[in-house]
Design a protein around this motif. Sequence first.
Motif, mmCIF file in Angstrom:
data_model
loop_
_atom_site.group_PDB
_atom_site.id
_atom_site.type_symbol
_atom_site.label_atom_id
_atom_site.label_comp_id
_atom_site.label_asym_id
_atom_site.label_seq_id
_atom_site.Cartn_x
_atom_site.Cartn_y
_atom_site.Cartn_z
ATOM 1 N N UNK A 85 18.551 15.754 6.076
ATOM 2 C CA UNK A 85 19.888 15.886 5.479
ATOM 3 C C UNK A 85 20.269 14.662 4.656
ATOM 4 N N UNK A 86 19.812 13.469 5.102
ATOM 5 C CA UNK A 86 20.211 12.221 4.448
ATOM 6 C C UNK A 86 18.950 11.432 4.088
ATOM 7 N N UNK A 87 18.394 11.663 2.913
ATOM 8 C CA UNK A 87 17.124 11.019 2.536
ATOM 9 C C UNK A 87 17.156 9.492 2.602
ATOM 10 N N UNK A 88 18.316 8.892 2.368
ATOM 11 C CA UNK A 88 18.400 7.421 2.407
ATOM 12 C C UNK A 88 18.071 6.891 3.802
ATOM 13 N N UNK A 89 18.483 7.617 4.838
ATOM 14 C CA UNK A 89 18.159 7.200 6.200
ATOM 15 C C UNK A 89 16.661 7.333 6.452
ATOM 16 N N UNK A 90 16.066 8.417 5.967
ATOM 17 C CA UNK A 90 14.625 8.604 6.142
ATOM 18 C C UNK A 90 13.838 7.482 5.481
ATOM 19 N N UNK A 91 14.217 7.124 4.262
ATOM 20 C CA UNK A 91 13.532 6.040 3.553
ATOM 21 C C UNK A 91 13.675 4.719 4.294
ATOM 22 N N UNK A 92 14.886 4.441 4.753
ATOM 23 C CA UNK A 92 15.120 3.196 5.480
ATOM 24 C C UNK A 92 14.328 3.179 6.779
ATOM 25 N N UNK A 93 14.315 4.298 7.489
ATOM 26 C CA UNK A 93 13.626 4.370 8.772
ATOM 27 C C UNK A 93 12.124 4.154 8.599
ATOM 28 N N UNK A 94 11.549 4.749 7.566
ATOM 29 C CA UNK A 94 10.113 4.579 7.339
ATOM 30 C C UNK A 94 9.774 3.114 7.076
ATOM 31 N N UNK A 95 10.593 2.445 6.304
ATOM 32 C CA UNK A 95 10.375 1.018 6.043
ATOM 33 C C UNK A 95 10.587 0.201 7.313
ATOM 34 N N UNK A 96 11.595 0.581 8.094
ATOM 35 C CA UNK A 96 11.892 -0.130 9.326
ATOM 36 C C UNK A 96 10.734 -0.035 10.310
ATOM 37 N N UNK A 97 10.079 1.120 10.373
ATOM 38 C CA UNK A 97 8.966 1.285 11.306
ATOM 39 C C UNK A 97 7.792 0.370 10.963
ATOM 40 N N UNK A 98 7.596 0.092 9.690
ATOM 41 C CA UNK A 98 6.555 -0.865 9.304
ATOM 42 C C UNK A 98 6.892 -2.258 9.847
ATOM 43 N N UNK A 99 8.158 -2.618 9.752
ATOM 44 C CA UNK A 99 8.600 -3.919 10.278
ATOM 45 C C UNK A 99 8.474 -3.947 11.798
ATOM 46 N N UNK A 100 8.890 -2.857 12.463
ATOM 47 C CA UNK A 100 8.819 -2.808 13.924
ATOM 48 C C UNK A 100 7.373 -2.936 14.412
ATOM 49 N N UNK A 101 6.438 -2.313 13.713
ATOM 50 C CA UNK A 101 5.043 -2.422 14.122
ATOM 51 C C UNK A 101 4.587 -3.876 14.112
ATOM 52 N N UNK A 102 4.965 -4.616 13.085
ATOM 53 C CA UNK A 102 4.595 -6.032 13.006
ATOM 54 C C UNK A 102 5.299 -6.848 14.090
ATOM 55 N N UNK A 103 6.566 -6.526 14.344
ATOM 56 C CA UNK A 103 7.306 -7.245 15.386
ATOM 57 C C UNK A 103 6.715 -6.983 16.763
ATOM 58 N N UNK A 104 6.398 -5.731 17.050
ATOM 59 C CA UNK A 104 5.803 -5.391 18.339
ATOM 60 C C UNK A 104 4.432 -6.038 18.487
ATOM 61 N N UNK A 105 3.677 -6.074 17.402
ATOM 62 C CA UNK A 105 2.362 -6.721 17.458
ATOM 63 C C UNK A 105 2.521 -8.202 17.781
ATOM 64 N N UNK A 106 3.521 -8.841 17.190
ATOM 65 C CA UNK A 106 3.780 -10.252 17.472
ATOM 66 C C UNK A 106 4.118 -10.443 18.953
ATOM 67 N N UNK A 107 4.960 -9.573 19.502
ATOM 68 C CA UNK A 107 5.345 -9.682 20.912
ATOM 69 C C UNK A 107 4.120 -9.510 21.808
ATOM 70 N N UNK A 108 3.311 -8.496 21.538
ATOM 71 C CA UNK A 108 2.124 -8.235 22.364
ATOM 72 C C UNK A 108 1.124 -9.382 22.244
ATOM 73 N N UNK A 109 0.925 -9.881 21.034
ATOM 74 C CA UNK A 109 -0.002 -10.998 20.829
ATOM 75 C C UNK A 109 0.467 -12.233 21.574
ATOM 76 N N UNK A 110 1.779 -12.478 21.569
ATOM 77 C CA UNK A 110 2.341 -13.618 22.283
ATOM 78 C C UNK A 110 2.168 -13.456 23.786
ATOM 79 N N UNK A 111 2.404 -12.265 24.303
ATOM 80 C CA UNK A 111 2.218 -12.000 25.724
ATOM 81 C C UNK A 111 0.760 -12.196 26.122
#
Length: 198
Positions: free
Chosen positions: A108-134
């Motif tokens: 319904x709201x393409x702007x949210x979809x675009x933002x979410x897809x970009x956000x997931x790329x960032x989250x993957x890197x953030x989660x990888x950093x957390x796991x690597x640190x652990x």
Amino acid sequence: MVLSTKDKILAKALTLFNEQGSDFVTVRHIASELGISHGNLCYHFANTDVIIEALYQQLVDKLNELTIQMTGLSENQLTILYQLSYRSFEILYQYRFLMLDFVRIMRRIPAIKLHFKALMQIRQEQFKHIITSMQANGFIDIPEKNIAPLIEQALLFGDFWISRAEILFDGNEQEKTAYYHKTFYALFEPYLCGNADW
């Protein structure tokens, strides 16, 4: 603290969306619940899509703040990581209509979809950093080939646990978040080292 009209609209909309779903609440409905005119509400938000975008951004901002705290933790703060992740589950549940109406909102709201897809790329890197640190601090031991699938599982769980809970959870409402947070952490338990304790 006195809320502005804009904040009152968002708070009321969040309550109504959570109770009834974003497809069934109109700006007139929100205005009526607040005791303000339709025109007054539309001065702040032209339609419900704009309100949904604003609530989505609120959710993202709150989760971003927690994620920044998680990625900045030292080696002695595994318990705090657990507490912060639990808080993220609480926040997701506060905005649960976004998770329950996930696919429809993206369509319904393409702007949210675009933002979410970009956000997931960032989250993957953030989660990888957390796991690597652990892993570097001796709390977990994960083969390199398992890190990317584990992150994907964690993100999938985060996005869709509320839908499952809505349909299948029969326990006390106050126990729901704790139950699914504990289930989330079961993903990591096979990799925990002996000195790791949540």
